[in-house]
Design an enzyme around this catalytic site. Sequence first.
Site, PDB file in Angstrom:
ATOM      1  N   ASP A  24       0.857  -1.195   0.000  1.00  0.00           N
ATOM      2  CA  ASP A  24       0.000   0.000   0.000  1.00  0.00           C
ATOM      3  C   ASP A  24       0.894   1.247   0.000  1.00  0.00           C
ATOM      4  OD1 ASP A  24      -1.910   1.950   0.404  1.00  0.00           O
ATOM      5  OD2 ASP A  24      -2.081   1.546   2.566  1.00  0.00           O
ATOM      6  N   ASN A  26      -0.271   4.542  -0.185  1.00  0.00           N
ATOM      7  CA  ASN A  26      -0.858   5.804   0.278  1.00  0.00           C
ATOM      8  C   ASN A  26      -1.603   5.709   1.608  1.00  0.00           C
ATOM      9  OD1 ASN A  26      -2.976   4.317  -0.587  1.00  0.00           O
ATOM     10  ND2 ASN A  26      -3.916   5.893  -1.847  1.00  0.00           N
ATOM     11  N   ASP A  28      -4.097   3.893   2.748  1.00  0.00           N
ATOM     12  CA  ASP A  28      -5.529   3.603   2.905  1.00  0.00           C
ATOM     13  C   ASP A  28      -5.780   2.140   3.265  1.00  0.00           C
ATOM     14  OD1 ASP A  28      -5.013   2.339   0.544  1.00  0.00           O
ATOM     15  OD2 ASP A  28      -6.592   3.330  -0.613  1.00  0.00           O
ATOM     16  N   ASP A  32      -1.762  -1.262  -3.883  1.00  0.00           N
ATOM     17  CA  ASP A  32      -2.061  -0.502  -5.085  1.00  0.00           C
ATOM     18  C   ASP A  32      -0.917  -0.600  -6.102  1.00  0.00           C
ATOM     19  OD1 ASP A  32      -0.139   1.338  -3.991  1.00  0.00           O
ATOM     20  OD2 ASP A  32      -1.749   2.095  -2.685  1.00  0.00           O
ATOM     21  N   ASP A 101      -4.688 -10.402 -15.816  1.00  0.00           N
ATOM     22  CA  ASP A 101      -5.752 -11.359 -15.582  1.00  0.00           C
ATOM     23  C   ASP A 101      -6.907 -11.022 -16.516  1.00  0.00           C
ATOM     24  OD1 ASP A 101      -7.331 -13.347 -14.130  1.00  0.00           O
ATOM     25  OD2 ASP A 101      -5.988 -12.936 -12.449  1.00  0.00           O
ATOM     26  N   ASP A 202      -9.092 -16.376 -16.504  1.00  0.00           N
ATOM     27  CA  ASP A 202      -9.930 -16.840 -15.403  1.00  0.00           C
ATOM     28  C   ASP A 202     -11.013 -17.808 -15.896  1.00  0.00           C
ATOM     29  OD1 ASP A 202     -10.445 -16.257 -12.504  1.00  0.00           O
ATOM     30  OD2 ASP A 202     -12.444 -15.797 -13.280  1.00  0.00           O
ATOM     31  N   GLU A 258      -6.844 -20.717 -16.729  1.00  0.00           N
ATOM     32  CA  GLU A 258      -7.259 -21.320 -15.473  1.00  0.00           C
ATOM     33  C   GLU A 258      -8.398 -22.248 -15.859  1.00  0.00           C
ATOM     34  OE1 GLU A 258      -8.950 -20.461 -11.051  1.00  0.00           O
ATOM     35  OE2 GLU A 258      -9.906 -19.681 -12.820  1.00  0.00           O
ATOM     36  N   HIS A 332      -4.029 -17.221  -5.091  1.00  0.00           N
ATOM     37  CA  HIS A 332      -4.911 -16.435  -4.228  1.00  0.00           C
ATOM     38  C   HIS A 332      -6.192 -17.170  -3.857  1.00  0.00           C
ATOM     39  CE1 HIS A 332      -6.427 -16.116  -8.220  1.00  0.00           C
ATOM     40  NE2 HIS A 332      -7.540 -15.587  -7.784  1.00  0.00           N
ATOM     41  N   ASP A 333      -6.406 -18.372  -4.401  1.00  0.00           N
ATOM     42  CA  ASP A 333      -7.596 -19.159  -4.072  1.00  0.00           C
ATOM     43  C   ASP A 333      -7.267 -20.358  -3.179  1.00  0.00           C
ATOM     44  OD1 ASP A 333      -9.186 -17.575  -5.756  1.00  0.00           O
ATOM     45  OD2 ASP A 333      -8.883 -18.902  -7.479  1.00  0.00           O
TER      46      ASP A 333
HETATM   47  O1  TEU Z   1     -11.390 -19.068  -9.573  1.00  0.00           O
HETATM   48  C1  TEU Z   1     -12.020 -20.119 -10.228  1.00  0.00           C
HETATM   49  C2  TEU Z   1     -12.466 -21.227  -9.444  1.00  0.00           C
HETATM   50  O2  TEU Z   1     -12.707 -22.291 -10.000  1.00  0.00           O
HETATM   51  C3  TEU Z   1     -12.776 -21.040  -8.019  1.00  0.00           C
HETATM   52  O3  TEU Z   1     -13.934 -21.788  -7.762  1.00  0.00           O
HETATM   53  C4  TEU Z   1     -11.724 -21.507  -7.156  1.00  0.00           C
HETATM   54  O4  TEU Z   1     -11.415 -22.836  -7.428  1.00  0.00           O
HETATM   55  C5  TEU Z   1     -12.216 -21.334  -5.766  1.00  0.00           C
HETATM   56  O5  TEU Z   1     -11.939 -20.001  -5.438  1.00  0.00           O
HETATM   57  C6  TEU Z   1     -11.570 -22.252  -4.813  1.00  0.00           C
HETATM   58  O6  TEU Z   1     -12.455 -22.452  -3.771  1.00  0.00           O
HETATM   59  C7  TEU Z   1     -11.265 -17.890 -10.298  1.00  0.00           C
HETATM   60  C8  TEU Z   1     -10.475 -16.872  -9.512  1.00  0.00           C
HETATM   61  O7  TEU Z   1      -9.160 -17.340  -9.370  1.00  0.00           O
HETATM   62  C9  TEU Z   1     -11.169 -16.611  -8.222  1.00  0.00           C
HETATM   63  O8  TEU Z   1     -10.441 -15.760  -7.384  1.00  0.00           O
HETATM   64  C10 TEU Z   1     -12.505 -16.002  -8.558  1.00  0.00           C
HETATM   65  O9  TEU Z   1     -13.256 -15.844  -7.388  1.00  0.00           O
HETATM   66  C11 TEU Z   1     -13.298 -16.856  -9.539  1.00  0.00           C
HETATM   67  O10 TEU Z   1     -12.515 -17.333 -10.630  1.00  0.00           O
HETATM   68  C12 TEU Z   1     -14.405 -16.049 -10.161  1.00  0.00           C
HETATM   69  O11 TEU Z   1     -13.887 -15.092 -11.031  1.00  0.00           O
HETATM   70 CA    CA Z   2      -3.485   2.126  -1.238  1.00  0.00          CA
END
Ligand code: TEU
Ligand code: CA
Length: 556
Positions: A24, A26, A28, A32, A101, A202, A258, A332-333
């Site tokens: 971050d 700034n 908040d 960013d 993405d 995605d 993905e 991130h998932d």
């Molecule tokens: O995720 C796709 C997806 O299949 C998700 O169901 C993922 O497996 C799940 O988050 C796991 O429990 C993509 C993105 O990476 C995710 O961050 C998004 O929320 C999703 O698509 C919708 O765009």
């Molecule tokens: Ca920020």
Amino acid sequence: MSSEKRAWWKEAVVYQIYPRSFADSNGDGIGDLNGITAHLDYLKALGVDVIWVSPVYASPNDDNGYDISDYRAIMPEFGTMEDFDRMLEGIHARGMKLVMDLVANHSSDEHAWFVESRKGRDNPYRDYYIWRDGRDGAEPNNWGSCFSGSAWQYDEASGQYYLHLFSRKQPDLNWANPKVRDGIFDMMCWWCDKGIDGFRMDVIGMIGKENYDDGPVAPGALYGDFSPSCMHTETTHRYLREMRQRVLDKYDLLTVGEAGGGPEDAIRYSNIDGSELNMTFHFEHTDGLNDGTELGKWSDHGSPLKEVRATINRWQTALQGKAWNTMHMSNHDQPRQVSRFGNDSPLWRVKSAQMLGTLLHMMRGTPYVYQGEELGMTNIYFDSIDQYQDIEVKNAWKQWVESGRVDAVDMLRWFAKISRDNARTPMQWNRQPNAGFTTGTPWIAVNPNYLAVNAEDEMADPDSVFNYYRRLIALRHEHDIIVYGEFVPLLEDDANVYAYRRVLDGKALTVMCNWTDRTVPCALSTDGGEELISNYPSHKPGFLRPYEARVLLGEA
Ligand code: TEU
Ligand code: CA
């Protein structure tokens, strides 16, 4: 030389940034673009070639940017288009590349196309989305959304339902409409003309819906599975080949879908004939390892060596000579890989994170490092529902716990283990308050272990996870065998050791990883050849110490 054709995206290491949680600039509390730009030297020092940034487009943030309201604008919380241009310039100036993405299975319900579409049945944009009449006064079919509840949302004004395979605020685009494809392809060209270097696509395996039949219902499940109608269909492959001709072939891009699915799907999406994408992500070693109950991913199922190895090896062998692969255990998932597959106790965190890194980086496929993985960042282990921010968690809580179907204690245990927020806590930069992520209040809690796990300390420590990753990444750039060697599984029944070999031009690279916290015998020669890397300073012939990883280069 092997028959594998050379390509820069095979030789590259990709680093994923989740911008909201990276840095971050700034105060908040929200990461960013200027925060990313300020840390490009850090990424250069790590040695990665490509940066994939999770969505930075305008978005109401129902799903942290995966719900896009304007594909050609930057989310104001993240900065401006000028900030974006400066970031791109900074990346290119350091010899790195940027992958964006592409979230085009769905848009936000606040996107101009959907705002028009929902105005009524006669609106010219109606057919940009998937609208259907109800069936007997209820949803058009039995499909459930990935984020709990029905996949259909009723619209009072027009008396119809629209499809959303994710949240209500993520209506699915109708790719069958050529105008939708034109719009998406134009937008992709617009970004490529700006100079970006690729796309991570995605849920691209869901774009080709073939019918709207009821899906199979797992025992105890509340809704049907849309997969047979929506996933990996011929129609999806047709759209991707069209995208290849109309967009991708005009530029020199890294494209990663993905997609999920099995090896047979990946072989079509990322076939070496180049007709669709360069490579795909699959999740059989992560989402695929659960108990298969009505609760889907929420279970106590762990990641035992036997299952993980069988799955990864199957993918390694099946794609060989047919399709390019990706290597990842985090994003991130997913929860943090050291917590899920390794050992995040203070005693073994570093060694096990290094062992997992070795395992991945020496395999065949482009490695993806998720921010903080190179520090051995761990799960946060929230213990109350109020600490979570993720829509997936909040909706699952409503559907299963608030309705009395599942015990809160069980659900909280599963969330702590595998929820997405584990990967979304702020990047740990240093020992300053909030780990140096922000001078304000972070949008999600910082992991309290940042005094022990942070970039500044790790950069200065030769034995850190960071410096080990740096060496792993450099090795890929020095040795063709790591990129192009043939994969050969070894010791496939060993209870403790994950081992394999790569072979190229008369040379063999032997990789041995101890998955346990004990010293175990190793049935392979542990000193035959030149040691390329190991996470122990010395070694004990015939044995591997706790979480020891050894890579030897010798004659085939
Ligand atoms: O995720 C796709 C997806 O299949 C998700 O169901 C993922 O497996 C799940 O988050 C796991 O429990 C993509 C993105 O990476 C995710 O961050 C998004 O929320 C999703 O698509 C919708 O765009
Ligand atoms: Ca920020």
